[in-house]
Motif scaffolding. Sequence first.
Motif, short mmCIF file in Angstrom:
data_model
loop_
_atom_site.label_atom_id
_atom_site.label_comp_id
_atom_site.label_asym_id
_atom_site.label_seq_id
_atom_site.Cartn_x
_atom_site.Cartn_y
_atom_site.Cartn_z
N MET A 1 28.65 24.71 75.88
CA MET A 1 27.66 25.81 75.72
C MET A 1 26.51 25.14 76.18
N SER A 2 25.31 25.34 77.39
CA SER A 2 24.17 24.17 77.58
C SER A 2 22.93 24.87 77.15
N HIS A 3 22.02 23.68 76.54
CA HIS A 3 20.89 24.22 75.75
C HIS A 3 20.27 25.58 75.91
N ILE A 4 20.30 25.65 76.87
CA ILE A 4 19.29 27.04 77.58
C ILE A 4 20.12 28.39 77.43
N ASP A 5 21.71 27.71 76.94
CA ASP A 5 22.26 28.99 76.97
C ASP A 5 22.41 29.35 75.86
N GLU A 6 22.22 28.16 74.58
CA GLU A 6 22.08 28.36 73.09
C GLU A 6 20.42 29.35 72.72
N GLN A 7 19.74 28.81 73.51
CA GLN A 7 18.62 29.12 73.10
C GLN A 7 18.15 30.95 73.20
N LEU A 8 18.33 31.60 74.46
CA LEU A 8 18.96 32.78 75.07
C LEU A 8 20.51 33.27 73.93
N GLN A 9 21.15 32.92 73.69
CA GLN A 9 22.08 33.54 72.28
C GLN A 9 21.47 33.34 71.42
N SER A 10 20.36 32.93 71.30
CA SER A 10 19.51 33.28 69.71
C SER A 10 18.29 34.40 70.22
N ILE A 38 17.79 43.07 75.96
CA ILE A 38 19.29 42.77 75.66
C ILE A 38 20.13 42.99 76.63
N LEU A 39 20.52 44.02 76.84
CA LEU A 39 20.86 43.81 77.86
C LEU A 39 20.63 43.21 79.46
N ASP A 40 19.37 42.16 80.01
CA ASP A 40 19.30 41.57 80.87
C ASP A 40 19.29 40.32 79.96
N VAL A 41 18.88 40.16 79.07
CA VAL A 41 19.51 38.20 78.59
C VAL A 41 21.10 38.51 78.57
N ARG A 42 21.65 39.46 78.68
CA ARG A 42 23.31 39.00 78.01
C ARG A 42 23.73 38.83 79.33
N MET A 43 23.57 39.38 80.50
CA MET A 43 23.54 39.69 81.98
C MET A 43 23.76 38.25 82.65
N LYS A 44 22.23 37.79 82.14
CA LYS A 44 21.91 36.07 82.21
C LYS A 44 22.86 35.07 81.30
N LEU A 45 23.06 35.70 80.73
CA LEU A 45 24.04 34.57 79.12
C LEU A 45 25.90 34.52 80.75
N LYS A 46 26.17 35.56 80.53
CA LYS A 46 27.51 35.89 81.17
C LYS A 46 27.37 35.92 83.26
N GLY A 47 25.92 35.66 83.31
CA GLY A 47 26.46 35.40 85.30
C GLY A 47 25.94 36.01 85.66
N ILE A 48 25.70 37.28 85.66
CA ILE A 48 26.06 38.50 86.18
C ILE A 48 24.82 39.06 86.94
N ASP A 49 24.96 39.16 87.92
CA ASP A 49 23.30 39.83 88.54
C ASP A 49 23.26 41.42 89.11
#
Length: 88
Positions: A1-10, A38-49
Motif C-alpha cells: 500500500m502506497s503512502h497516499i493510499d495509507e493516508q486515504l485509508q486513514s 466516503i464513496l468518493d474516497v473508497r472509489m479512489k482507493l479501489k481505482g474505480i472511476d
Amino acid sequence: MSHIDEQLQSVLETLEECRKVLNESNSRESAELLSIVILDVRMKLKGIDSADLKALCDEMLRSAASEPLPPSKQTQDQPRRPLLRVVK
C-alpha cells in the motif's frame, strides 16, 4: 500500500466515524452528504472511476426495470445474484 493510499485509508476511517456520530445525533442530511464523500474516497482507493460507477448504476436501473412487481413470497426467499463481484 502506497503512502497516499495509507493516508486515504486513514481519512476514510475518520470520515466513517464522523458519519456514525452524525447518524447518532439525528443529523441525517449531513450523514448522507458525508456518505457521498466516503464513496468518493473508497472509489479512489479501489481505482474505480466515475465511468465505472455510472455503468454500474445504469445496469442496476436496467435490472430493476426488468424485475416483475411485486415479487412473490417464493422469489423473496431465494438469494439474489450479486450485481458486483469483488476481485482482489
